[in-house]
Design an enzyme around this catalytic site. Structure first.
Site, PDB file in Angstrom:
ATOM      1  N   SER A   1      52.910-105.713  19.961  1.00 25.45           N
ATOM      2  CA  SER A   1      51.601-106.365  20.163  1.00 25.45           C
ATOM      3  C   SER A   1      50.620-105.967  19.062  1.00 25.45           C
ATOM      4  O   SER A   1      49.731-106.756  18.702  1.00 25.45           O
ATOM      5  CB  SER A   1      51.033-106.024  21.546  1.00 25.45           C
TER       6      SER A   1
ATOM      7  N   SER B   1      45.457 -91.831  27.464  1.00 24.02           N
ATOM      8  CA  SER B   1      44.395 -92.843  27.484  1.00 24.02           C
ATOM      9  C   SER B   1      43.087 -92.392  28.147  1.00 24.02           C
ATOM     10  O   SER B   1      42.011 -92.521  27.528  1.00 24.02           O
ATOM     11  CB  SER B   1      44.959 -94.113  28.141  1.00 24.02           C
TER      12      SER B   1
ATOM     13  N   ASP C   1      47.492-102.756  28.158  1.00 27.66           N
ATOM     14  CA  ASP C   1      48.937-102.925  28.381  1.00 27.66           C
ATOM     15  C   ASP C   1      49.589-101.538  28.437  1.00 27.66           C
ATOM     16  O   ASP C   1      50.655-101.315  27.886  1.00 27.66           O
ATOM     17  CB  ASP C   1      49.533-103.775  27.239  1.00 27.66           C
TER      18      ASP C   1
ATOM     19  N   HIS D   1      51.643 -99.167  34.055  1.00 35.35           N
ATOM     20  CA  HIS D   1      51.457-100.249  35.028  1.00 35.35           C
ATOM     21  C   HIS D   1      51.472 -99.759  36.473  1.00 35.35           C
ATOM     22  O   HIS D   1      51.428-100.563  37.393  1.00 35.35           O
ATOM     23  CB  HIS D   1      52.522-101.335  34.823  1.00 35.35           C
TER      24      HIS D   1
ATOM     25  N   ARG E   1      42.824 -96.392  36.023  1.00 35.34           N
ATOM     26  CA  ARG E   1      42.136 -95.444  35.121  1.00 35.34           C
ATOM     27  C   ARG E   1      41.853 -96.083  33.765  1.00 35.34           C
ATOM     28  O   ARG E   1      40.810 -95.831  33.156  1.00 35.34           O
ATOM     29  CB  ARG E   1      42.951 -94.165  34.971  1.00 35.34           C
TER      30      ARG E   1
ATOM     31  N   ASP F   1      50.720-108.580  31.710  1.00 35.70           N
ATOM     32  CA  ASP F   1      51.556-108.392  32.908  1.00 35.70           C
ATOM     33  C   ASP F   1      50.782-108.619  34.200  1.00 35.70           C
ATOM     34  O   ASP F   1      50.969-107.906  35.184  1.00 35.70           O
ATOM     35  CB  ASP F   1      52.230-107.011  32.880  1.00 35.70           C
TER      36      ASP F   1
HETATM   37  N1  SAH Z   1      52.182-103.480  24.059  1.00 38.79           N
HETATM   38  C1  SAH Z   1      53.555-103.022  23.952  1.00 38.79           C
HETATM   39  C2  SAH Z   1      54.154-102.551  25.269  1.00 38.79           C
HETATM   40  C3  SAH Z   1      53.445-101.374  25.903  1.00 38.79           C
HETATM   41  S1  SAH Z   1      54.458-100.546  27.094  1.00 38.79           S
HETATM   42  C4  SAH Z   1      54.414-104.089  23.281  1.00 38.79           C
HETATM   43  O1  SAH Z   1      53.889-105.025  22.707  1.00 38.79           O
HETATM   44  O2  SAH Z   1      55.640-103.979  23.325  1.00 38.79           O
HETATM   45  C5  SAH Z   1      53.319 -99.406  27.771  1.00 38.79           C
HETATM   46  C6  SAH Z   1      52.966 -98.216  26.892  1.00 38.79           C
HETATM   47  O3  SAH Z   1      51.894 -97.524  27.528  1.00 38.79           O
HETATM   48  C7  SAH Z   1      54.082 -97.184  26.700  1.00 38.79           C
HETATM   49  O4  SAH Z   1      54.401 -97.095  25.326  1.00 38.79           O
HETATM   50  C8  SAH Z   1      53.484 -95.878  27.226  1.00 38.79           C
HETATM   51  O5  SAH Z   1      53.803 -94.715  26.440  1.00 38.79           O
HETATM   52  C9  SAH Z   1      51.994 -96.164  27.184  1.00 38.79           C
HETATM   53  N2  SAH Z   1      51.235 -95.346  28.142  1.00 38.79           N
HETATM   54  C10 SAH Z   1      51.427 -95.249  29.478  1.00 38.79           C
HETATM   55  N3  SAH Z   1      50.538 -94.421  30.035  1.00 38.79           N
HETATM   56  C11 SAH Z   1      49.753 -93.948  29.011  1.00 38.79           C
HETATM   57  C12 SAH Z   1      48.650 -93.027  28.943  1.00 38.79           C
HETATM   58  N4  SAH Z   1      48.168 -92.434  30.031  1.00 38.79           N
HETATM   59  N5  SAH Z   1      48.106 -92.772  27.741  1.00 38.79           N
HETATM   60  C13 SAH Z   1      48.588 -93.372  26.622  1.00 38.79           C
HETATM   61  N6  SAH Z   1      49.617 -94.253  26.627  1.00 38.79           N
HETATM   62  C14 SAH Z   1      50.191 -94.547  27.805  1.00 38.79           C
HETATM   63 MG    MG Z   2      53.087-105.592  28.824  1.00 39.44          MG
END
Ligand code: SAH
Ligand code: MG
Length: 212
Positions: free
Chosen positions: A50, A122, A139, A142, A149, A168
Site C-alpha cells: 500500500s 502505533s 490498516d 485488525h 486504539r 478491510d
Molecule cells: N497495508 C499492508 C498490510 C498491512 S497488514 C499492505 O498493503 O499489504 C497489518 C500490519 O499492521 C502488519 O504489518 C503489522 O505488523 C502492523 N501492526 C499491527 N499492530 C501494530 C501496532 N500496534 N503498531 C505498529 N504496527 C502494527
Molecule cells: Mg488490509
C-alpha cells in the site's frame, strides 16, 4: 498514465501484501486528490504494498508518506493464524520481521525520499505525534483493541478537510472481522466525516469538522 506511474502500479501489484489492485488504485487516486496541507501517514505497512500506491501520490503532490509499522506482524500474522507467512520469520530471533521486505519494495520503487518508515508501536507513536495530517490510512492490527486504539490515537491528528481511508471494512460479518467496520461506523457516526467512496473493502471519508 505516465511510464513512472505504470511502473509503480506494476511493482505494487507484484509486491507481497494484502491490497487488491482496484483498491490500491483507489488509494492512489484519493491520495492524489488531498485537499489540505500536511504529510500522509499509513498505519500498517507490512511489506510495502500500500505504501507504493500512496507513495506514488505523495511524490506527485510533494508530500511525505510516513509508513508506520513495528514490522512484527499483527496477531493474525502470527504462526497458527490465518494470515501467517512462514518465510517472514527471522530464523535468528523466531520473530516476524517484514522491515527488510518493506525496505526492498520502497527501494525498488525509487520512493526512498518520499516514504519515511516509522518503526514502532502505533499507539506510542500516535501519543508523540503533533503534525496535522492531510491523509490517514488505517490498516494496522485488525483485532478490536488495536483497531480502536489506532482510531483513537490517529484520527485526532487528521486535519479538517483531510482524507481518512480505512481498509478491510466488511459490513457483513460473513466477509471478515468486525473491528475495521466498527471504527468506520465510529467515524461516520461522529458527524465529523462525509462518505466519499467505497471500493472493495476500502472506505474513503473526508473530515468536515473537528472531533472523533
Ligand atoms: N497495508 C499492508 C498490510 C498491512 S497488514 C499492505 O498493503 O499489504 C497489518 C500490519 O499492521 C502488519 O504489518 C503489522 O505488523 C502492523 N501492526 C499491527 N499492530 C501494530 C501496532 N500496534 N503498531 C505498529 N504496527 C502494527
Ligand atoms: Mg488490509
Amino acid at each position: 498514465m505516465d511510464d513512472r506511474l505504470r511502473h509503480l502500479f506494476d511493482l505494487a501489484e507484484d509486491a507481497r501484501g494484502f491490497m487488491p489492485p482496484d483498491e490500491g488504485r483507489a488509494l492512489h487516486h484519493h491520495a492524489l486528490d488531498v485537499a489540505v496541507d500536511g504529510p500522509f501517514l499509513e498505519v500498517g505497512s507490512y511489506c510495502g504494498k500500500s505504501a507504493v500506491y500512496l507513495g506514488a501520490a505523495a511524490e506527485s503532490r510533494g508530500r511525505l508518506l510516513f509508513a508506520l509499522d513495528h514490522h512484527r506482524g499483527s496477531e493474525e500474522n502470527q504462526p497458527g493464524w490465518e494470515w501467517h507467512e512462514p518465510d517472514l520469520v527471522d530464523p535468528t530471533t523466531g520473530n516476524i520481521d517484514t522491515l527488510p521486505h518493506f525496505r526492498r519494495t520502497i527501494g525498488e520503487a525509487g520512493l526512498e525520499e518520499t516514504v519515511v518508515a516509522l518503526v514502532g508501536d502505533s499507539p506510542r507513536v500516535a501519543e508523540a505525534w503533533s503534525t496535522p495530517l492531510s491523509l490517514l490510512f488505517i490498516d494496522g492490527g485488525h483485532g478490536a483493541e488495536p483497531a480502536h486504539r489506532d482510531y483513537e490515537g490517529w484520527v485526532p491528528r487528521l486535519a479538517v478537510g483531510g482524507t481518512l481511508l480505512i481498509h478491510d471494512v466488511f459490513p457483513d460479518p460473513v466477509d471478515g472481522g468486525r473491528p475495521p467496520y466498527e471504527i468506520w461506523c465510529r467515524a461516520v457516526g461522529s458527524g465529523a466525516f462525509d462518505e466519499v467512496d467505497a471500493v472493495g473493502s476500502l472506505r474513503v471519508l473526508r473530515r468536515t469538522a473537528e472531533g472523533t
